[in-house]
Motif scaffolding. Structure first.
Motif, PDB file in Angstrom:
ATOM      1  N   LEU A 120       0.963  -2.622   1.711  1.00 58.01           N
ATOM      2  CA  LEU A 120       2.137  -2.184   0.951  1.00 58.01           C
ATOM      3  C   LEU A 120       3.444  -2.569   1.635  1.00 58.01           C
ATOM      4  O   LEU A 120       4.518  -2.453   1.025  1.00 58.01           O
ATOM      5  N   ASN A 145      -4.868   3.653  -2.316  1.00 55.27           N
ATOM      6  CA  ASN A 145      -3.721   2.874  -2.779  1.00 55.27           C
ATOM      7  C   ASN A 145      -4.073   1.884  -3.878  1.00 55.27           C
ATOM      8  O   ASN A 145      -3.241   1.028  -4.223  1.00 55.27           O
ATOM      9  N   ASN A 146      -5.258   1.981  -4.444  1.00 55.05           N
ATOM     10  CA  ASN A 146      -5.655   1.053  -5.503  1.00 55.05           C
ATOM     11  C   ASN A 146      -4.635   0.944  -6.635  1.00 55.05           C
ATOM     12  O   ASN A 146      -4.351  -0.167  -7.104  1.00 55.05           O
ATOM     13  N   PRO A 147      -4.050   2.066  -7.120  1.00 51.26           N
ATOM     14  CA  PRO A 147      -3.067   1.926  -8.208  1.00 51.26           C
ATOM     15  C   PRO A 147      -1.866   1.064  -7.801  1.00 51.26           C
ATOM     16  O   PRO A 147      -1.389   0.241  -8.591  1.00 51.26           O
ATOM     17  N   HIS A 148      -1.412   1.232  -6.561  1.00 51.75           N
ATOM     18  CA  HIS A 148      -0.276   0.426  -6.089  1.00 51.75           C
ATOM     19  C   HIS A 148      -0.667  -1.048  -5.989  1.00 51.75           C
ATOM     20  O   HIS A 148       0.138  -1.938  -6.323  1.00 51.75           O
ATOM     21  N   TYR A 149      -1.894  -1.308  -5.560  1.00 49.17           N
ATOM     22  CA  TYR A 149      -2.331  -2.696  -5.450  1.00 49.17           C
ATOM     23  C   TYR A 149      -2.442  -3.355  -6.826  1.00 49.17           C
ATOM     24  O   TYR A 149      -2.096  -4.534  -6.985  1.00 49.17           O
ATOM     25  N   GLU A 151      -0.649  -2.553  -9.427  1.00 43.67           N
ATOM     26  CA  GLU A 151       0.730  -2.779  -9.868  1.00 43.67           C
ATOM     27  C   GLU A 151       1.340  -4.010  -9.203  1.00 43.67           C
ATOM     28  O   GLU A 151       2.018  -4.811  -9.855  1.00 43.67           O
ATOM     29  N   TRP A 152       1.082  -4.181  -7.915  1.00 40.80           N
ATOM     30  CA  TRP A 152       1.571  -5.372  -7.231  1.00 40.80           C
ATOM     31  C   TRP A 152       0.880  -6.624  -7.759  1.00 40.80           C
ATOM     32  O   TRP A 152       1.516  -7.693  -7.881  1.00 40.80           O
ATOM     33  N   GLY A 186      -7.715   7.723  -6.235  1.00 43.92           N
ATOM     34  CA  GLY A 186      -7.005   6.449  -6.305  1.00 43.92           C
ATOM     35  C   GLY A 186      -7.701   5.460  -7.212  1.00 43.92           C
ATOM     36  O   GLY A 186      -7.056   4.743  -7.987  1.00 43.92           O
TER      37      GLY A 186
END
Length: 223
Positions: A120, A145-149, A151-152, A186
Motif C-alpha cells: 500500500l 487488505n484485499n479490498p484495497h488491492y 481498488e488499486w 477482507g
C-alpha cells in the motif's frame, strides 16, 4: 487412504501430466524452504493455470502483489513476450532477496522488477510513474487488505484487463458472515467489491488439496 492423501495424489497426478516442474522451479521451492519462507506458494497446477491465463489474455504487462520466493512470478513471467514486464511487490526484504535470486536463476531478471516494502506504500509510487495499464494483476498478499488491492488494481488496469485474487475460500470460512478474522472479512469485502463494482464482472472457483479447501476469484475489467 486418508482424504488428505487422496487429494495430494490428485495434485501429483495433474502435476506430472500437465504441469511438470523443472530444475528452476524445483530450486525456487527448495531455496525458499531453506530460507525459512512459509510453505504457501501456489502449487504447480495453479502456477500453470496462472501462466495459461496470462497467455490467453495476451498479457505483456503483469502486476503481482505478493512475491514470496518468486515461484508464481516465474510462472507468470514465462508467459510473457520478450519485451514483457512483471512488477512484483513484496513486503519482506528477506522474501524479496530469495525471490530476486530465484528469478535471476530462471533468466527472468530483465523481465521482472521486484519492489520491496508494504504494497500500500509501493502502489502509490508505482501509480506516480504513470505506467502503461497492466494486462493482468495477481493478488496474493495479506488478505485483510484485499479490498484495497482490488481498488488499486482497477486504477492500474484498462478495459479488458484481468484481476486474479488468490486464497479466497479460506478453507470454507469465507462463507461465514459472522467471522471477525481480518483475512476473512477482507476477502469477503473484496468479493463484494467484485460483485457490485460497475467496472467489474467476476467469479470464484474452489480448489481442494492436502492443505484444505481454497480457490481463486477472477474479475475482468469491463469499462
Amino acid at each position: 487412504m486418508s482424504e488428505s492423501q487422496r487429494w495430494d495424489d490428485v495434485d501429483l497426478y495433474f502435476t506430472s501430466r500437465l504441469a511438470p516442474d523443472d530444475d528452476v522451479l524445483r530450486a525456487a521451492l527448495r531455496d525458499s524452504e531453506a530460507a525459512g519462507l512459509p510453505s504457501i506458494a501456489v502449487t504447480a497446477p495453479q502456477g500453470k493455470f496462472l501462466q495459461l491465463l496470462a497467455q490467453i489474455q495476451g498479457a505483456r504487462t503483469v502486476l503481482e502483489i505478493g512475491t514470496l520466493g518468486g515461484y508464481s512470478t516465474i510462472w507468470l513471467a514465462r508467459a510473457l513476450p520478450e519485451d514483457g514486464r512483471v512488477v512484483t511487490l513484496e513486503h519482506s526484504p528477506v522474501h524479496a532477496d530469495v525471490a530476486v535470486r530465484n528469478i535471476a536463476r530462471a533468466g527472468l531478471d530483465r523481465v521482472v522488477d521486484v519492489r520491496v516494502g508494504p504494497a500500500l506504500e509501493s502502489l502509490p509510487h508505482l501509480a506516480d510513474e504513470n505506467p502503461a495499464p497492466f494486462d493482468l494483476v495477481f493478488i496474493d498478499a495479506d488478505k485483510a487488505n484485499n479490498p484495497h488491492y482490488v481498488e488499486w488494481a482497477l486504477r492500474l488496469t484498462r478495459t479488458g484487463s484481468l484481476i486474479i485474487l488468490d486464497n479466497v475460500v479460506r478453507d470454507g470460512h469465507v462463507a461465514d458472515p459472522t467471522s471477525t478474522d481480518p483475512a476473512i472479512t477482507g476477502t469477503r469485502t473484496a468479493i463484494d467489491l467484485i460483485a457490485d463494482h460497475p467496472r467489474l464482472t467476476g467469479t470464484a472457483l474452489q480448489t481442494v488439496g492436502g492443505k484444505g479447501y481454497d480457490g481463486f476469484a477472477l474479475a475482468r475489467v469491463v469499462s
